[in-house]
Design a protein around this motif. Structure first.
Motif, short mmCIF file in Angstrom:
data_model
loop_
_atom_site.label_atom_id
_atom_site.label_comp_id
_atom_site.label_asym_id
_atom_site.label_seq_id
_atom_site.Cartn_x
_atom_site.Cartn_y
_atom_site.Cartn_z
N ILE A 59 0.86 -1.18 0.00
CA ILE A 59 0.00 0.00 0.00
C ILE A 59 0.90 1.23 0.00
O ILE A 59 1.86 1.31 0.75
CB ILE A 59 -0.92 0.02 1.24
CG1 ILE A 59 -1.85 -1.18 1.23
CG2 ILE A 59 -1.71 1.33 1.29
CD1 ILE A 59 -2.73 -1.30 2.43
N GLY A 60 0.57 2.15 -0.85
CA GLY A 60 1.33 3.39 -0.92
C GLY A 60 0.42 4.52 -1.35
O GLY A 60 -0.72 4.31 -1.74
N SER A 61 0.92 5.70 -1.26
CA SER A 61 0.14 6.84 -1.72
C SER A 61 0.75 7.35 -3.02
O SER A 61 1.92 7.13 -3.30
CB SER A 61 0.13 7.95 -0.66
OG SER A 61 1.45 8.42 -0.44
N MET A 62 -0.07 8.03 -3.78
CA MET A 62 0.40 8.59 -5.04
C MET A 62 0.13 10.08 -5.03
O MET A 62 -0.91 10.51 -4.53
CB MET A 62 -0.32 7.94 -6.22
CG MET A 62 -0.02 6.46 -6.36
SD MET A 62 -0.81 5.76 -7.80
CE MET A 62 0.21 6.43 -9.08
N PRO A 63 1.02 10.84 -5.60
CA PRO A 63 0.78 12.28 -5.66
C PRO A 63 -0.34 12.58 -6.66
O PRO A 63 -0.69 11.74 -7.49
CB PRO A 63 2.12 12.85 -6.16
CG PRO A 63 2.73 11.71 -6.92
CD PRO A 63 2.28 10.46 -6.21
N GLU A 64 -0.91 13.77 -6.58
CA GLU A 64 -1.97 14.16 -7.51
C GLU A 64 -1.43 14.34 -8.92
O GLU A 64 -2.16 14.13 -9.88
CB GLU A 64 -2.66 15.43 -7.04
CG GLU A 64 -3.52 15.22 -5.82
CD GLU A 64 -4.31 16.46 -5.45
OE1 GLU A 64 -4.66 17.25 -6.35
OE2 GLU A 64 -4.56 16.63 -4.25
N GLU A 65 -0.17 14.76 -9.04
CA GLU A 65 0.46 14.94 -10.34
C GLU A 65 1.65 14.01 -10.48
O GLU A 65 2.35 13.75 -9.51
CB GLU A 65 0.94 16.38 -10.52
CG GLU A 65 -0.13 17.37 -10.81
CD GLU A 65 0.45 18.74 -11.17
OE1 GLU A 65 -0.33 19.55 -11.65
OE2 GLU A 65 1.65 18.98 -10.97
N LEU A 66 1.87 13.56 -11.71
CA LEU A 66 3.00 12.69 -11.99
C LEU A 66 3.90 13.32 -13.04
O LEU A 66 3.43 14.03 -13.93
CB LEU A 66 2.50 11.34 -12.55
CG LEU A 66 1.62 10.50 -11.65
CD1 LEU A 66 1.05 9.32 -12.43
CD2 LEU A 66 2.39 10.02 -10.43
N THR A 67 5.18 13.04 -12.93
CA THR A 67 6.10 13.42 -14.00
C THR A 67 5.88 12.45 -15.15
O THR A 67 5.26 11.39 -14.99
CB THR A 67 7.56 13.32 -13.53
OG1 THR A 67 7.85 11.95 -13.24
CG2 THR A 67 7.82 14.18 -12.31
#
Length: 136
Positions: A59-67
């Motif tokens: 389980i991890g979190s993801m940012p709202e924006e990705l490169t």
């Protein structure tokens, strides 16, 4: 909780025992939904289901924006292929200064559309094999 918790820099690993895995099979998701928000209950229910089946969960979190690099990695494609999809309008992107960024939700939506097209294509292949009487 008798699980082994190993906390490192920015990462925590929780290892459950075989007894805890067997207890996961008796989990009642209805009771959980009365205690935590429905969306979180859904995530936790899925985690318990996978653990009960002997699987591994990360389980991890993801940012709202990705490169573009991280979006390409998430999709399992090269960065140039991702940029081609952006130019073709298949995935929405925007500029931050001179850098291209993608909303995580847009990348995940594209991934869902791609997987659905793959499921449809596989089903069409199965239907064709059945219609032709092919048996492997």
């Amino acid at each position: 909780m008798n699980a082994v918790i190993d906390s490192g820099v920015g990462k925590t690993t929780l290892t459950v025992t075989s007894d805890q895995v067997s207890q996961a099979g008796a989990f009642d998701p209805t009771a959980l939904r009365s205690v935590v928000p429905a969306e979180l209950a859904g995530v936790l229910t899925e985690v318990v289901r996978i653990v009960a089946a002997g699987g591994t969960v990360t389980i991890g979190s993801m940012p709202e924006e990705l490169t573009t690099t991280s979006a390409a990695d998430l999709l399992g494609i090269s960065r140039p292929t991702l940029m081609k999809l952006v130019r073709e309008g298949q995935i929405v992107a925007h500029k931050v200064g001179t850098h291209t960024r993608l909303n995580t939700a847009d990348v995940l939506a594209y991934l869902d559309r791609l997987r659905e097209r793959q499921r449809v294509a596989l089903q069409e292949l199965r239907d064709f094999e059945d219609a032709e009487g092919l048996d492997y």
